[in-house]
Design an enzyme around this catalytic site. Structure first.
Site, PDB file in Angstrom:
ATOM      1  CG  HIS A  58      16.752  63.142 102.017  1.00 54.97           C
ATOM      2  ND1 HIS A  58      18.049  64.459 102.127  1.00 54.97           N
ATOM      3  CD2 HIS A  58      17.252  62.003 101.857  1.00 54.97           C
ATOM      4  CE1 HIS A  58      18.924  63.375 101.778  1.00 54.97           C
ATOM      5  NE2 HIS A  58      19.170  61.918 102.013  1.00 54.97           N
ATOM      6  CG  HIS A 175      26.713  61.751  99.163  1.00 51.47           C
ATOM      7  ND1 HIS A 175      25.494  61.467  99.049  1.00 51.47           N
ATOM      8  CD2 HIS A 175      27.039  61.682  97.916  1.00 51.47           C
ATOM      9  CE1 HIS A 175      24.699  60.634  97.583  1.00 51.47           C
ATOM     10  NE2 HIS A 175      25.945  60.929  97.338  1.00 51.47           N
ATOM     11  CG  ASP A 301      19.653  58.066 101.252  1.00 47.35           C
ATOM     12  OD1 ASP A 301      19.375  59.593 101.502  1.00 47.35           O
ATOM     13  OD2 ASP A 301      20.609  57.659 100.383  1.00 47.35           O
ATOM     14  N   GLY A 320      16.642  57.721  94.232  1.00 44.42           N
ATOM     15  CA  GLY A 320      16.347  57.927  95.297  1.00 44.42           C
ATOM     16  C   GLY A 320      14.936  56.804  95.618  1.00 44.42           C
TER      17      GLY A 320
END
Length: 425
Positions: A58, A175, A301, A320
């Protein structure tokens, strides 16, 4: 000019060999012994690997560049030995039109120092039930589809998405999360959630959607890929689906392999991630799943956040954890060097040729003559410490800081050019 990497232990075709690697015109020219070149890189005592491949990052760009941007995200990837990444589309705006996708692809190429493949969204804005034009997104540069960060809540929407993805030969990377079961949870359902007095996350939030999607994938024939599987039941479902011939692949994240809910020392935002850290039983099932081929690959991730977004308790912290800069070294140290759960060759495969194979990224994740000279060199002999000051990412949100590790990246090359060298910030 010819560059030769001399005297390294080279990972090639699933084997470790003592060899030199010759690079010319951005490509691997030869792998063998006693090779010569204009420039020599001494890799004595070092591991020479294909550039690693991470299909799940990300980069927050555009929209939240205070957390990360394409430049810093790709620098973090290079620091971790990754030369190819797949960037998730949960940015602002979501690249759900051909024009937005083209712009994202151009920005990735202009600003990134590694190869960045761009996901398109499964649904418009990632949160609606309307499908974008998959054919147009693919033509504009999308390599796969994902709503990562969001589960597709409606079965009919996912069914239609899979049908269209199949027509356009696009992977659906899901997801898996049923929001009605996730129900604003924070920590895995169990004793730790009770101890911390935090809302629990039932494993059913993940597993029920995987079960649904596997039936839809069987019906449509689409290549269905599951992001960050985290539970024993998820692994069992995938194992059964593969035995039934369903076209499914899946990934595990380093943090779910390395940590469990029992490792959460207190109400600490650095341990808040989605899916959450699970039980020891779940962790053991993930390791078995990797070893028996149920889980196809490891993906980080990588999810950076600003420091203030992870301060205080888990209730208000963002979900996260970063992963690009710590994945190889932490996994190598724990599972290869210390516990001997798997071999170095297996780890390298899960981080290089396997993700490239699953996602059809031709010539990525391999060291072969004629392939791009994407190379990572790691130091397996000397212990170092993970320190915030060395991170290239804007995000420092990882509980692994301070850990003593082996396998630090010495150098990373993309198309034969050095994009990371140890000691240079």
């Amino acid at each position: 000019m010819q560059t030769v990497i001399k005297n390294g232990t080279v990972y090639q075709n699933g084997r470790l060999i003592h060899a030199d690697v010759l690079i010319e015109d951005q490509k691997i020219k030869a792998i063998g012994t006693d090779l010569t070149g204009d420039k020599v890189i001494d890799a004595t005592g070092k591991l020479v690997s294909p550039g690693l491949v991470d299909v799940h990052v990300h980069y927050r760009d555009p929209g939240q560049t205070y957390k990360e941007d394409i430049e810093t995200g790709s620098k973090a990837a290079a620091h971790g030995g990754f030369t190819t990444v797949g960037a998730m589309p949960n940015v602002t705006p979501v690249p759900d039109t051909p024009d937005l996708m083209k712009k994202m692809v151009q920005e990735n190429k202009q600003k990134g120092i590694v190869h960045i493949f761009q996901y398109g969204p499964i649904t418009k804005n990632e949160t609606t039930d309307e499908l974008p034009d998959y054919a147009a997104l693919k033509k504009a540069g999308a390599f796969a589809l994902s709503n990562d960060g969001h589960g597709v809540q409606t079965a009919q929407t996912m069914y239609l998405a899979m049908q269209e993805a199949k027509k356009n030969d696009l992977i659906v990377a899901a997801h898996a999360q049923d929001d009605s079961l996730f129900n604003h949870g924070i920590v895995n359902e169990g004793e730790k959630a009770k101890e911390l007095n935090l809302p629990p996350v039932t494993e059913l939030a993940e597993t029920t959607q995987i079960a649904r999607d596997l039936l839809l994938a069987e019906k449509t024939g689409v290549h269905y890929h599951i992001c960050h599987v985290s539970t024993k039941t998820s692994v069992e479902l995938v194992r059964m689906a593969k035995a039934c011939g369903i076209n499914v692949t899946c990934e595990a994240a380093p943090h779910h392999l390395l940590l469990t809910e029992d490792d959460i020392p207190k109400d600490n935002g650095y341990y808040k991630m989605n899916p959450p850290l699970r039980s020891k039983e779940d962790q053991a099932a993930l390791l078995v799943g990797l070893l028996d081929g149920t889980i196809d690959l490891i993906a980080t991730d990588h999810a950076p956040h600003a420091k203030q977004e992870k301060q205080g308790g888990m209730q208000n912290a963002a979900f996260g954890i970063t992963g690009s800069e710590t994945a190889f070294s932490t996994l190598y140290t724990k599972f290869v060097k210390e516990d001997k759960v798997f071999t170095l060759e297996q780890l390298l495969s899960w981080l290089s040729d396997q993700p490239a194979k699953v996602f059809g990224l031709k010539k990525a994740g391999v060291l072969e003559p004629g392939c791009p000279a994407d190379v990572a060199i790691f130091d397996l002999e000397h212990e170092t410490e993970l320190k915030e000051k060395n991170y290239q990412s804007k995000g420092i949100n990882t509980p692994f800081t301070g850990q003593k590790i082996y396998g630090a990246t010495v150098m990373t090359m993309v198309d034969g050019e050095v994009v990371y060298q140890r000691g240079e910030k």
